[in-house]
Write an enzyme that holds these catalytic residues in place. Structure first.
Site, PDB file in Angstrom:
ATOM      1  N   HIS A 153       0.651  -1.292   0.079  1.00  0.00           N
ATOM      2  CA  HIS A 153      -0.005   0.095   0.150  1.00  0.00           C
ATOM      3  C   HIS A 153       0.840   1.354  -0.050  1.00  0.00           C
ATOM      4  O   HIS A 153       0.501   2.443   0.049  1.00  0.00           O
ATOM      5  CB  HIS A 153      -1.075  -0.175   1.060  1.00  0.00           C
ATOM      6  CG  HIS A 153      -2.079  -1.060   1.292  1.00  0.00           C
ATOM      7  ND1 HIS A 153      -2.998  -1.291   0.158  1.00  0.00           N
ATOM      8  CD2 HIS A 153      -2.209  -1.921   2.212  1.00  0.00           C
ATOM      9  CE1 HIS A 153      -3.756  -2.181   0.551  1.00  0.00           C
ATOM     10  NE2 HIS A 153      -3.190  -2.753   1.772  1.00  0.00           N
ATOM     11  N   ASP A 174      -2.901 -10.676  -2.234  1.00  0.00           N
ATOM     12  CA  ASP A 174      -3.293  -9.999  -0.951  1.00  0.00           C
ATOM     13  C   ASP A 174      -4.746  -9.777  -1.302  1.00  0.00           C
ATOM     14  O   ASP A 174      -5.254  -9.078  -2.240  1.00  0.00           O
ATOM     15  CB  ASP A 174      -2.469  -8.696  -0.465  1.00  0.00           C
ATOM     16  CG  ASP A 174      -3.071  -8.302   0.844  1.00  0.00           C
ATOM     17  OD1 ASP A 174      -2.180  -8.569   1.841  1.00  0.00           O
ATOM     18  OD2 ASP A 174      -3.955  -7.517   1.058  1.00  0.00           O
ATOM     19  N   HIS A 221      -6.471  -7.235  -0.304  1.00  0.00           N
ATOM     20  CA  HIS A 221      -6.614  -5.519  -0.576  1.00  0.00           C
ATOM     21  C   HIS A 221      -6.082  -5.049  -1.806  1.00  0.00           C
ATOM     22  O   HIS A 221      -5.193  -6.040  -2.172  1.00  0.00           O
ATOM     23  CB  HIS A 221      -6.218  -4.999   0.693  1.00  0.00           C
ATOM     24  CG  HIS A 221      -6.734  -5.357   1.993  1.00  0.00           C
ATOM     25  ND1 HIS A 221      -6.257  -6.154   3.049  1.00  0.00           N
ATOM     26  CD2 HIS A 221      -8.045  -5.295   2.479  1.00  0.00           C
ATOM     27  CE1 HIS A 221      -6.999  -6.316   3.949  1.00  0.00           C
ATOM     28  NE2 HIS A 221      -8.164  -5.935   3.901  1.00  0.00           N
ATOM     29  N   ASP A 230      -4.503 -12.662   3.529  1.00  0.00           N
ATOM     30  CA  ASP A 230      -5.903 -12.423   4.342  1.00  0.00           C
ATOM     31  C   ASP A 230      -7.194 -12.578   3.501  1.00  0.00           C
ATOM     32  O   ASP A 230      -8.176 -12.033   3.883  1.00  0.00           O
ATOM     33  CB  ASP A 230      -5.709 -10.867   4.709  1.00  0.00           C
ATOM     34  CG  ASP A 230      -4.894  -9.930   3.475  1.00  0.00           C
ATOM     35  OD1 ASP A 230      -4.790 -10.485   2.536  1.00  0.00           O
ATOM     36  OD2 ASP A 230      -4.525  -8.916   4.035  1.00  0.00           O
TER      37      ASP A 230
HETATM   38 ZN    ZN Z   1      -4.152  -7.124   3.084  1.00  0.00          ZN
END
Ligand code: ZN
Length: 368
Positions: free
Chosen positions: A142, A179, A181, A267
């Protein structure tokens, strides 16, 4: 040739301060009694410990590494960001962006986390290891060049890729981010670059809320080398494998990378507190095998996984262990005690049919 595993206990000493999941206590948010931020050392430590008690780590080549040099970090992050990070790190820590606090010495630990990713890529590119996993924190996907986000303080994977380009003249690289996200930082860093294909497979509108759409495809010379695959919440094993088969693998075959890197957040499993997908350890095992086959076909097997998120203390070790068994072509006596439970939670066939149709539409829009 061995499978490499890069690890250093010091990266588990990175402090994320007091938080409730990722929220700063105060106002209506009660300070947590124990634990703290979701990005916690325990998930990673338990992953490493399971490798030790199963005997698998004795069959891997375990190494630590030097921290990423200032020169390597400067290729991605501006001096202003690095100097502020160092300044806060030398004092009591602080926060540079959003949801990414750190403690005293946080810069050195973040540089070590990036250094482990560099080492994993270096050992695979020199032929010392057949493939590798770097398990460290803080994560990186991120992180923007001048702005930390979502527990990520340095862009570990881009720092490592750029170092490999200098050291080894590395050509084209494909990064698959599984991931749960959106890999918004990696996308932003390579937005205009045709030599690095970035693919993010993530839960639709999870984090960050407003990025990760199919329409974000890169710009200028990088147009077409960014692919987002937003999945519907509630999707599980079938959604992930369909996304790989219909979009990721054709994209890799078209791009023909010289190295494949996976931003390996764990995740997307059905017990993660920060997402709503239903993948399980068998999903991660199957995805790893698919990616190994792709790497064998396209780039001499060169495949490096770099750890990202994953916040279920119970599930992350079993998902990680399944990845490592696949990557090293070993089996152990470990049984995932929650596999049957999560298989029973998978969405109904009607959901998977609709999701497959969505993925087919997306695939056509990408020209596959
Ligand atoms: Zn994540």
């Amino acid at each position: 040739m061995a499978t490499g595993f890069c690890f250093d206990e010091r990266t588990l000493w990175h402090s994320t301060g007091e938080a409730a999941l990722f929220l700063r206590p105060g106002g209506w948010i009660q300070p947590p009694a124990g634990g703290g931020a979701a990005e916690h050392p325990e998930t990673k430590r338990r992953f490493k410990n399971l490798l030790d008690v199963s005997g698998l780590s004795r069959k891997l080549s375990l190494e630590t590494a030097e921290p990423a040099s200032d020169e390597a970090i400067r290729r991605i992050h501006p001096d202003s960001y690095i100097s502020e990070f160092k300044h806060l790190s030398a004092a009591d820590g602080g926060i540079l962006g959003e949801e990414s606090p750190f403690g005293h010495g946080g810069f050195d630990i973040a540089a070590l986390s990036a250094g482990l990713a560099i080492h994993a890529m270096d050992r695979v590119l020199t032929g010392a290891w057949s493939n590798a996993y770097s398990l460290s924190r803080p994560p990186g996907h991120h992180c923007m060049p001048d702005h930390s986000m979502g527990f990520c303080l340095l862009a570990n994977i881009p720092i490592a890729i750029e170092e490999m380009k200098i050291r080894h003249g590395l050509g084209k690289v494909a990064v698959l981010d599984w991931d749960v996200h959106h890999g918004n930082g990696t996308q932003a860093i390579y937005w205009n670059r045709p030599d690095v294909l970035t693919i993010s497979l993530h839960q639709n509108s999870c984090y960050p809320l407003h990025t990760g759409t199919v329409a974000e495809r890169g710009e200028g010379p990088g147009k077409g080398t960014n692919i987002n695959i937003p999945l519907m919440p509630g999707g599980g094993h079938a959604s992930y494998l369909a996304a790989l088969d219909r979009i990721v693998l054709p994209a890799l075959a078209r791009f023909r990378p010289d190295l494949i890197v996976i931003a390996s957040g764990l995740d997307a499993n059905g017990l993660d507190p920060l997402a709503r997908m239903l993948a399980h350890s068998g999903t991660f095992r199957a995805m790893t095998k698919r990616m190994m086959e792709a790497a064998d076909t396209l780039c001499g097997g060169r495949l490096v996984l770099v750890h990202e998120g994953g916040y279920s203390e119970v599930m992350v070790p079993f998902c990680g262990h399944a990845i490592m068994e696949a990557l090293s072509d070993q089996t152990t006596a470990v049984v995932d005690p929650l596999l049957d439970f999560l298989i029973a939670q998978q969405p109904p066939p009607e959901f998977n049919t609709l999701e497959a149709q969505r993925l087919d539409e997306m695939a056509r829009s990408f020209g596959f």
